[in-house]
Design a protein around this motif. Structure first.
Motif, mmCIF file in Angstrom:
data_model
loop_
_atom_site.group_PDB
_atom_site.id
_atom_site.type_symbol
_atom_site.label_atom_id
_atom_site.label_comp_id
_atom_site.label_asym_id
_atom_site.label_seq_id
_atom_site.Cartn_x
_atom_site.Cartn_y
_atom_site.Cartn_z
ATOM 1 N N THR A 12 -5.325 0.078 3.333
ATOM 2 C CA THR A 12 -3.934 0.392 2.967
ATOM 3 C C THR A 12 -3.603 -0.093 1.556
ATOM 4 O OG1 THR A 12 -3.144 -1.653 4.023
ATOM 5 C CG2 THR A 12 -3.086 0.375 5.345
ATOM 6 N N THR A 13 -4.607 -0.512 0.808
ATOM 7 C CA THR A 13 -4.389 -0.990 -0.560
ATOM 8 C C THR A 13 -3.844 0.121 -1.450
ATOM 9 O OG1 THR A 13 -6.141 -2.647 -0.406
ATOM 10 C CG2 THR A 13 -5.530 -1.925 -2.613
ATOM 11 N N VAL A 14 -2.870 -0.217 -2.281
ATOM 12 C CA VAL A 14 -2.344 0.714 -3.280
ATOM 13 C C VAL A 14 -2.403 0.050 -4.653
ATOM 14 C CG1 VAL A 14 -0.832 1.903 -1.636
ATOM 15 C CG2 VAL A 14 0.061 -0.039 -2.960
ATOM 16 N N THR A 15 -2.506 0.885 -5.689
ATOM 17 C CA THR A 15 -2.600 0.398 -7.065
ATOM 18 C C THR A 15 -1.548 1.090 -7.912
ATOM 19 O OG1 THR A 15 -4.997 0.155 -6.800
ATOM 20 C CG2 THR A 15 -4.131 0.138 -9.050
ATOM 21 N N PRO A 16 -0.736 0.346 -8.681
ATOM 22 C CA PRO A 16 0.259 0.988 -9.544
ATOM 23 C C PRO A 16 -0.402 2.009 -10.471
ATOM 24 C CG PRO A 16 0.638 -1.384 -9.442
ATOM 25 C CD PRO A 16 -0.678 -1.133 -8.758
ATOM 26 N N ALA A 17 0.230 3.198 -10.586
ATOM 27 C CA ALA A 17 -0.333 4.282 -11.391
ATOM 28 C C ALA A 17 0.744 4.967 -12.226
ATOM 29 C CB ALA A 17 -1.025 5.298 -10.492
ATOM 30 N N GLY A 18 1.725 4.187 -12.690
ATOM 31 C CA GLY A 18 2.795 4.774 -13.475
ATOM 32 C C GLY A 18 4.139 4.493 -12.845
ATOM 33 N N GLU A 19 5.178 4.995 -13.458
ATOM 34 C CA GLU A 19 6.539 4.734 -13.010
ATOM 35 C C GLU A 19 6.764 5.220 -11.581
ATOM 36 O OE1 GLU A 19 10.227 3.066 -13.318
ATOM 37 O OE2 GLU A 19 8.598 2.990 -14.790
ATOM 38 N N GLY A 20 6.848 4.274 -10.631
ATOM 39 C CA GLY A 20 7.126 4.611 -9.252
ATOM 40 C C GLY A 20 5.987 5.280 -8.509
ATOM 41 N N ARG A 21 4.807 5.358 -9.105
ATOM 42 C CA ARG A 21 3.661 6.017 -8.454
ATOM 43 C C ARG A 21 2.582 4.993 -8.151
ATOM 44 N NH1 ARG A 21 1.232 11.828 -9.969
ATOM 45 N NH2 ARG A 21 3.069 12.290 -8.712
ATOM 46 N N GLN A 41 -1.043 6.443 7.960
ATOM 47 C CA GLN A 41 -0.407 7.009 6.773
ATOM 48 C C GLN A 41 0.904 6.283 6.457
ATOM 49 O OE1 GLN A 41 -0.227 11.423 6.536
ATOM 50 N NE2 GLN A 41 -1.364 11.382 8.475
ATOM 51 N N LEU A 42 1.678 6.009 7.509
ATOM 52 C CA LEU A 42 2.955 5.338 7.313
ATOM 53 C C LEU A 42 2.751 3.928 6.762
ATOM 54 C CD1 LEU A 42 5.964 5.912 7.689
ATOM 55 C CD2 LEU A 42 5.803 4.901 9.972
ATOM 56 N N ALA A 43 1.695 3.258 7.194
ATOM 57 C CA ALA A 43 1.407 1.920 6.687
ATOM 58 C C ALA A 43 1.017 1.947 5.211
ATOM 59 C CB ALA A 43 0.304 1.271 7.520
ATOM 60 N N VAL A 44 0.308 3.001 4.781
ATOM 61 C CA VAL A 44 -0.033 3.140 3.370
ATOM 62 C C VAL A 44 1.233 3.335 2.541
ATOM 63 C CG1 VAL A 44 -1.215 4.577 1.666
ATOM 64 C CG2 VAL A 44 -2.349 4.033 3.822
ATOM 65 N N VAL A 45 2.091 4.228 2.992
ATOM 66 C CA VAL A 45 3.364 4.442 2.296
ATOM 67 C C VAL A 45 4.202 3.163 2.320
ATOM 68 C CG1 VAL A 45 5.537 5.734 2.318
ATOM 69 C CG2 VAL A 45 3.380 6.917 2.754
ATOM 70 N N GLY A 46 4.224 2.503 3.482
ATOM 71 C CA GLY A 46 4.989 1.272 3.609
ATOM 72 C C GLY A 46 4.505 0.196 2.659
ATOM 73 N N THR A 47 3.186 0.118 2.431
ATOM 74 C CA THR A 47 2.627 -0.848 1.498
ATOM 75 C C THR A 47 3.077 -0.548 0.071
ATOM 76 O OG1 THR A 47 0.702 -1.192 2.912
ATOM 77 C CG2 THR A 47 0.481 -1.834 0.608
ATOM 78 N N ALA A 48 3.095 0.739 -0.297
ATOM 79 C CA ALA A 48 3.555 1.114 -1.635
ATOM 80 C C ALA A 48 5.020 0.738 -1.838
ATOM 81 C CB ALA A 48 3.346 2.612 -1.850
ATOM 82 N N ILE A 49 5.848 0.982 -0.831
ATOM 83 C CA ILE A 49 7.262 0.633 -0.938
ATOM 84 C C ILE A 49 7.430 -0.876 -1.047
ATOM 85 C CG2 ILE A 49 9.498 0.693 0.221
ATOM 86 C CD1 ILE A 49 8.605 3.312 1.555
ATOM 87 N N SER A 50 6.695 -1.614 -0.232
ATOM 88 C CA SER A 50 6.758 -3.068 -0.265
ATOM 89 C C SER A 50 6.358 -3.602 -1.636
ATOM 90 C CB SER A 50 5.852 -3.652 0.816
ATOM 91 O OG SER A 50 5.897 -5.057 0.813
ATOM 92 N N THR A 51 5.325 -3.000 -2.229
ATOM 93 C CA THR A 51 4.889 -3.405 -3.567
ATOM 94 C C THR A 51 5.962 -3.108 -4.600
ATOM 95 O OG1 THR A 51 2.590 -2.956 -2.937
ATOM 96 C CG2 THR A 51 3.071 -3.111 -5.292
ATOM 97 N N HIS A 52 6.619 -1.980 -4.452
ATOM 98 C CA HIS A 52 7.661 -1.558 -5.402
ATOM 99 C C HIS A 52 8.899 -2.440 -5.304
ATOM 100 C CE1 HIS A 52 8.985 1.500 -8.241
ATOM 101 N NE2 HIS A 52 10.163 1.503 -7.648
ATOM 102 N N LEU A 53 9.226 -2.901 -4.096
ATOM 103 C CA LEU A 53 10.410 -3.734 -3.868
ATOM 104 C C LEU A 53 9.955 -5.166 -3.613
ATOM 105 C CD1 LEU A 53 12.359 -1.367 -1.435
ATOM 106 C CD2 LEU A 53 12.727 -1.616 -3.897
ATOM 107 N N ALA A 54 9.547 -5.855 -4.640
ATOM 108 C CA ALA A 54 8.916 -7.164 -4.471
ATOM 109 C C ALA A 54 9.818 -8.174 -3.767
ATOM 110 C CB ALA A 54 8.505 -7.708 -5.835
#
Length: 272
Positions: A12-21, A41-54
């Protein structure tokens, strides 16, 4: 648990790839039927949101619509803040592979530590037999494991009186209850609960209707941070009509606290 990073966290790892992506690599081990599991899939999206909203890392309420079947490989998650509040923030997010949108989400996030305190519920915690007396993955028919490789990513154990679907004798009640824990004894947290809410086999198996059941929409509420240890998960359905069924889920932690709930609408499995 070892110091090695848990498979769930790797996948479920995500990496910042630009503004909000955020870039992700969807892993093949979470496949079920014709696509990747909706909870994964929801956990992957959830991880991205969590990263975005520190400052607000925890999902509170999520409504997700599944638009097309996800497959293993590169993906992106686009996150757009709709409202940034002092206590909660609401965002929109989409999981994409190429030009295809797999999942679109509207979510409210916060810091669940702010919600600790009195818990009142009229819901009843599942009364499960000891785990060693339950039916586990080794008892599941081989064709189910072939259809759902994701079942090797966690340990789930069903009471024997609710495991008739494994021997072709479903109860017909439309209910599953099970012990649940991620592989590697990875302890539960709010993000992993997004997976747990959609991890058990479709509750239609208990009605004798076997096969892949693609999710159309899933609404999830995370009520509290789960305590370490095994979870208890309960799925129920009351209606199978028009080729669709609803599935209500409750997740209880090791202290007997209700920590997550969901309802989803899914397509009924097609007859073999």
């Amino acid at each position: 648990m070892t110091t090695q990073q848990a498979e769930f966290d790797v996948d479920t790892t995500v990496t910042p790839a630009g503004e909000g992506r955020y870039a992700a690599q969807l892993a093949p081990g979470w496949k079920v039927g014709g696509g990747l599991n909706g909870g994964y899939q929801l956990a992957v999206v959830g991880t991205a949101i969590s990263t975005h909203l520190a400052d607000k890392p925890d999902p509170v309420a999520i409504s997700a619509y599944y638009l097309s079947a996800a497959e293993a490989g590169p993906a992106t998650v686009d996150v757009e803040v709709k409202r940034a509040g002092g206590r909660m923030s609401t965002v929109a997010a989409e999981l994409k592979q190429g030009e295809a949108t797999r999942l679109t989400v509207l979510a409210t996030y916060s810091d669940l530590d702010r919600f600790e305190g009195d818990v009142r519920t009229t819901a009843t915690e599942p009364d499960l037999p000891p785990r060693e007396e339950c039916v586990g993955r080794a008892d599941v028919p081989s064709y189910v494991l072939e259809m759902a490789p994701l079942m090797s990513r966690f340990d789930m154990r069903f009471p024997r009186d609710q495991a008739g679907w494994t021997t072709g004798q479903p109860s017909g009640r439309g209910r599953f209850q099970a012990w649940f824990r991620l592989e590697g004894e990875r302890e539960p947290d709010p993000l992993s609960l997004l997976l747990v809410l959609d991890a058990l086999p479709p509750v239609t198996f208990d009605l004798g209707v076997m096969g892949w059941a693609p999710t159309l929409e899933l609404s999830a509420h995370v009520r509290a941070k789960p305590a370490p240890g095994w979870l208890k998960v309960q799925h129920r359905t009351r209606n199978l009509a028009g080729g669709m069924f609803e599935e209500d889920c409750e997740v209880w932690d090791s202290t007997g606290r209700l920590v997550a709930q969901s309802r989803q609408l899914a397509l009924a499995p097609r007859p073999a």
